[in-house]
Motif scaffolding. Structure first.
Motif, PDB file in Angstrom:
ATOM      1  N   SER A 162      36.338  32.192 -10.725  1.00 35.37           N
ATOM      2  CA  SER A 162      36.749  31.301 -11.995  1.00 35.37           C
ATOM      3  C   SER A 162      36.226  30.011 -12.231  1.00 35.37           C
ATOM      4  O   SER A 162      35.602  29.737 -11.456  1.00 35.37           O
ATOM      5  CB  SER A 162      38.468  31.634 -11.733  1.00 35.37           C
ATOM      6  OG  SER A 162      38.647  30.714 -10.803  1.00 35.37           O
ATOM      7  N   ALA A 163      36.611  29.728 -13.319  1.00 33.65           N
ATOM      8  CA  ALA A 163      36.403  28.067 -13.584  1.00 33.65           C
ATOM      9  C   ALA A 163      36.885  27.245 -12.275  1.00 33.65           C
ATOM     10  O   ALA A 163      36.086  26.275 -11.955  1.00 33.65           O
ATOM     11  CB  ALA A 163      36.659  27.860 -14.896  1.00 33.65           C
ATOM     12  N   ASP A 164      38.130  27.371 -11.833  1.00 31.85           N
ATOM     13  CA  ASP A 164      38.439  26.516 -11.020  1.00 31.85           C
ATOM     14  C   ASP A 164      37.744  26.757  -9.598  1.00 31.85           C
ATOM     15  O   ASP A 164      37.460  25.709  -8.956  1.00 31.85           O
ATOM     16  CB  ASP A 164      40.075  26.741 -10.674  1.00 31.85           C
ATOM     17  CG  ASP A 164      40.768  26.129 -11.644  1.00 31.85           C
ATOM     18  OD1 ASP A 164      40.518  25.313 -12.345  1.00 31.85           O
ATOM     19  OD2 ASP A 164      41.898  26.717 -12.210  1.00 31.85           O
ATOM     20  N   LYS A 165      37.333  27.822  -9.399  1.00 31.67           N
ATOM     21  CA  LYS A 165      36.334  28.191  -8.141  1.00 31.67           C
ATOM     22  C   LYS A 165      35.261  27.398  -8.281  1.00 31.67           C
ATOM     23  O   LYS A 165      34.635  26.720  -7.267  1.00 31.67           O
ATOM     24  CB  LYS A 165      36.346  29.530  -7.881  1.00 31.67           C
ATOM     25  CG  LYS A 165      35.804  29.886  -6.599  1.00 31.67           C
ATOM     26  CD  LYS A 165      35.885  31.302  -6.136  1.00 31.67           C
ATOM     27  CE  LYS A 165      35.719  31.742  -4.818  1.00 31.67           C
ATOM     28  NZ  LYS A 165      35.750  33.051  -4.370  1.00 31.67           N
ATOM     29  N   LYS A 166      34.526  27.519  -9.407  1.00 31.96           N
ATOM     30  CA  LYS A 166      33.259  26.570  -9.715  1.00 31.96           C
ATOM     31  C   LYS A 166      33.649  25.283  -9.605  1.00 31.96           C
ATOM     32  O   LYS A 166      32.579  24.528  -9.077  1.00 31.96           O
ATOM     33  CB  LYS A 166      32.888  27.314 -10.979  1.00 31.96           C
ATOM     34  CG  LYS A 166      32.185  28.732 -11.060  1.00 31.96           C
ATOM     35  CD  LYS A 166      31.820  28.859 -12.533  1.00 31.96           C
ATOM     36  CE  LYS A 166      31.295  30.520 -12.540  1.00 31.96           C
ATOM     37  NZ  LYS A 166      30.552  30.964 -11.726  1.00 31.96           N
ATOM     38  N   ARG A 167      34.572  24.912 -10.164  1.00 32.10           N
ATOM     39  CA  ARG A 167      34.851  23.367 -10.167  1.00 32.10           C
ATOM     40  C   ARG A 167      34.904  22.906  -8.727  1.00 32.10           C
ATOM     41  O   ARG A 167      34.320  21.843  -8.207  1.00 32.10           O
ATOM     42  CB  ARG A 167      35.990  23.168 -10.883  1.00 32.10           C
ATOM     43  CG  ARG A 167      35.892  23.082 -12.393  1.00 32.10           C
ATOM     44  CD  ARG A 167      37.149  23.149 -13.137  1.00 32.10           C
ATOM     45  NE  ARG A 167      37.246  23.221 -14.489  1.00 32.10           N
ATOM     46  CZ  ARG A 167      37.711  23.958 -15.448  1.00 32.10           C
ATOM     47  NH1 ARG A 167      38.798  24.589 -14.870  1.00 32.10           N
ATOM     48  NH2 ARG A 167      37.693  24.403 -16.675  1.00 32.10           N
ATOM     49  N   LEU A 168      35.716  23.562  -7.847  1.00 28.25           N
ATOM     50  CA  LEU A 168      35.889  23.112  -6.418  1.00 28.25           C
ATOM     51  C   LEU A 168      34.557  23.346  -5.685  1.00 28.25           C
ATOM     52  O   LEU A 168      34.530  22.400  -4.762  1.00 28.25           O
ATOM     53  CB  LEU A 168      36.858  24.072  -5.725  1.00 28.25           C
ATOM     54  CG  LEU A 168      38.330  23.681  -5.890  1.00 28.25           C
ATOM     55  CD1 LEU A 168      39.185  24.590  -5.034  1.00 28.25           C
ATOM     56  CD2 LEU A 168      38.593  21.993  -5.527  1.00 28.25           C
ATOM     57  N   ALA A 169      33.767  24.323  -5.893  1.00 27.26           N
ATOM     58  CA  ALA A 169      32.618  24.470  -5.403  1.00 27.26           C
ATOM     59  C   ALA A 169      31.658  23.349  -5.568  1.00 27.26           C
ATOM     60  O   ALA A 169      31.149  22.761  -4.839  1.00 27.26           O
ATOM     61  CB  ALA A 169      31.727  25.971  -5.607  1.00 27.26           C
ATOM     62  N   LEU A 170      31.595  22.727  -6.933  1.00 25.82           N
ATOM     63  CA  LEU A 170      30.992  21.718  -7.227  1.00 25.82           C
ATOM     64  C   LEU A 170      31.506  20.334  -6.662  1.00 25.82           C
ATOM     65  O   LEU A 170      30.543  19.466  -5.992  1.00 25.82           O
ATOM     66  CB  LEU A 170      31.081  21.305  -8.952  1.00 25.82           C
ATOM     67  CG  LEU A 170      29.868  20.340  -9.543  1.00 25.82           C
ATOM     68  CD1 LEU A 170      28.539  20.306  -8.971  1.00 25.82           C
ATOM     69  CD2 LEU A 170      30.128  20.452 -11.069  1.00 25.82           C
ATOM     70  N   ALA A 171      32.697  19.866  -6.566  1.00 21.26           N
ATOM     71  CA  ALA A 171      33.308  18.926  -5.792  1.00 21.26           C
ATOM     72  C   ALA A 171      32.755  18.899  -4.450  1.00 21.26           C
ATOM     73  O   ALA A 171      32.477  17.908  -3.992  1.00 21.26           O
ATOM     74  CB  ALA A 171      34.776  19.129  -5.861  1.00 21.26           C
TER      75      ALA A 171
END
Length: 550
Positions: free
Chosen positions: A240-249
């Motif tokens: 999901s978008a949140d998973k991608k955001r955490l991965a990017l962080a």
């Protein structure tokens, strides 16, 4: 050159495999032994970013699995239990927590006969696991012991394989390329074996054998920290978008911190050695590993709010599709978070159902006498069929999600809560259907010129709004008793009163509007509100238990 028969590659590979398998067994056993407690800790004590860092460090240090912590974080993030800012804090803490593995290995793994140390754990753990299968606690303790033993046996295999060839290898040829080559090696190998903990153990074994110095080992550790982001990145590709955001962080944290520390690695080594006066290079390396992550946390912490805002603008097109707001973002593999998300989406279903019931009676600006004539003409009518379809679609979506959650290993209490939530959902949809079936009759009553029909229209409308107002107030209450409010169970009395009065009135003055249609409207309206009240009881009286359970 190295002779082919000196380096036992398969023993080295077996060491890596045993170490990773031991880590997996440890993760699984600890998750079963205390997973609920850790999820409870994560949910309750991550209301600020700095608390998130502390909790992330603690849980990862115990569970020895940043991937498991990331899964829990994503689940609670999707359920709305924690926000993105605090989730980032947990991820930063998880990076620090993973360094505990290196401390354990450096403290125990190179100070004793590792193979002999692992044997009691493997022997007793295996027997406990096999012969206590009927007792989950003992079985999981056995799995924990086996995992611990495999971890150190794998370490022994790696260490002895490298020591056997240490004198035959000359790494001086790499020095002409500079420290960058070690950074790249650390990134590549960690990305391949998918474990920074295993890579750190390999580095410690290589240093113990005298093949590399502290500086090269520290650079390899930096490379390992950067390489581990590949694992999270791969895991987020279809996420999901949140998973991608955490991965990017996670990627930004490790890369920026790693490259910054790499630029000052030699002065940092000199400073730490002079301050802490550590003579053992292995202990110095694990200390550096911890300091690298601490420095990153200190650097990133002030910018977490800005990072959160920036991340929220990224990956918008990957937002999960569906009517639900929370469950579509939560993995059903974390039951506590799944139940919390399901409860919130059922609250959303209540709001949509109440809105639909209100709109059936054509409430809106067009009923307001202060609204201009032209605005009444141009006012778009409520799409009642569309609203009901949206409620049904939401029901279907939540029902499918409920089936996925049921496949997980639920406790009796969790299963009961799940059943209560689904009963609430189905019953409220029955209530919406009751009004949907007579909404065209209600519209006919609104347009009817017969005084008695209009009188019943106004009375039923007022009765509906009064009941919905009480329902909304009851839903919002946080302190409630176990007693069901009297007004929820009194709909049957109101139905009898409406019907009795109707027959008394039509005896005096007959009406042209079909009596059967009017009685059916009364029946369906009362039934719809009764179903809604029953749904609230199913939902409201398990809400407190669900919150306490998480």
């Amino acid at each position: 050159m190295i002779q082919d028969d000196i380096f036992d590659f398969w023993k080295f590979l077996a060491g890596i495999g045993l170490f990773l398998w031991g880590m997996y067994q440890l993760e699984t056993a600890i998750k079963e032994l205390g997973g609920k407690s850790f999820r409870h800790l994560l949910q309750r004590f991550t209301d600020t970013a700095w608390k998130g860092i502390l909790v992330g460090t603690l849980i990862t240090a115990i569970l020895q699995s940043s991937s498991l912590v990331t899964l829990m974080v994503l689940a609670f993030l999707g359920a709305g239990v924690i926000n993105l800012k605090n989730a980032i804090g947990v991820i930063l803490g998880a990076n620090l927590g993973t360094t505990v593995t290196a401390w354990i290995v450096a403290t125990l793994g190179f100070k004793m006969s590792v193979a002999a140390f692992s044997m009691p754990f493997l022997g007793l753990g295996s027997l406990l696991f096999l012969f206590a299968s009927g007792r989950p606690l003992l079985r999981n303790i056995g799995a924990f012991s086996v995992g611990f033993g495999l971890l150190f046996l794998g370490l022994d295999f790696m260490k002895t394989a490298i020591e056997a060839v240490a004198d035959q290898i000359d790494l001086s040829e790499f020095h002409e390329y500079g420290l960058w080559i070690y950074l790249i090696i650390g990134i590549v190998i960690t990305a391949l074996i998918q474990s920074s903990s295993a890579m750190v153990v390999i580095i410690l074994s290589t240093m113990s054998a005298g093949m590399i110095e502290l500086t090269e080992g520290a650079v390899l550790v930096i490379g390992a920290n950067i390489g581990t982001t590949v694992t999270v990145g791969i895991g987020s590709l279809n996420g999901s978008a949140d998973k991608k955001r955490l991965a990017l962080a996670h990627f930004l944290f490790n890369v920026i911190t790693g490259l910054l520390i790499f630029s000052f690695i030699r002065p940092l080594i000199d400073i730490t050695m002079s301050i802490f006066s550590i003579s053992d290079p292995l202990m110095e390396l694990v200390l550096l590993n911890t300091i690298i992550n601490l420095v990153g946390i200190v650097l990133f912490f002030p910018f977490i709010p800005k990072l959160e805002k920036w991340l929220k603008k990224r990956f918008s097109k990957f937002e999960p599709k569906g009517i639900s707001v929370y469950t579509k973002n939560v993995s059903p593999k974390v039951p506590e978070a799944a139940i919390a998300a399901l409860e919130k989406d059922i609250h959303l279903a209540f709001e949509k159902t109440i809105e639909f019931m209100i709109n059936v009676w054509n409430v809106g600006e067009s009923d307001n006498e202060n609204v201009s004539f032209w605005r009444k003409i141009l006012q778009q009518p409520h799409d009642l069929s569309g609203q009901y379809k949206e409620i049904k679609n939401l029901e279907d979506e939540l029902t499918k999600y409920h089936l996925l959650v049921q496949e997980e290993n639920l406790s009796i209490i969790e299963a009961q809560k799940l059943t209560s939530l689904m009963l609430a959902l189905r019953t409220m949809v029955y209530g919406a259907k009751d009004l949907k079936d007579v909404m065209h009759n209600i519209q006919d009553m609104e347009d009817e010129e017969d005084i008695l029909v209009r009188e019943y229209y106004d009375e039923l409308k007022a009765f509906t709004f009064d009941f919905l107002k009480k329902i909304k107030e009851y839903i919002l209450r946080e302190d409630f008793s176990d007693e069901v409010p009297d007004w929820i169970g009194e709909n049957g009395k109101h139905y009898k009163k409406f019907i009795s009065e109707l027959y008394q009135k039509i005896k005096v003055k007959p009406m042209e509007f079909p009596v059967s249609t009017l009685t059916n409207v009364i029946k369906q309206v009362v039934s719809g509100l009764d179903n809604l009240g029953s749904a609230v009881i199913h939902w409201k009286h398990q809400k407190k238990d669900v919150i306490d359970m998480i």
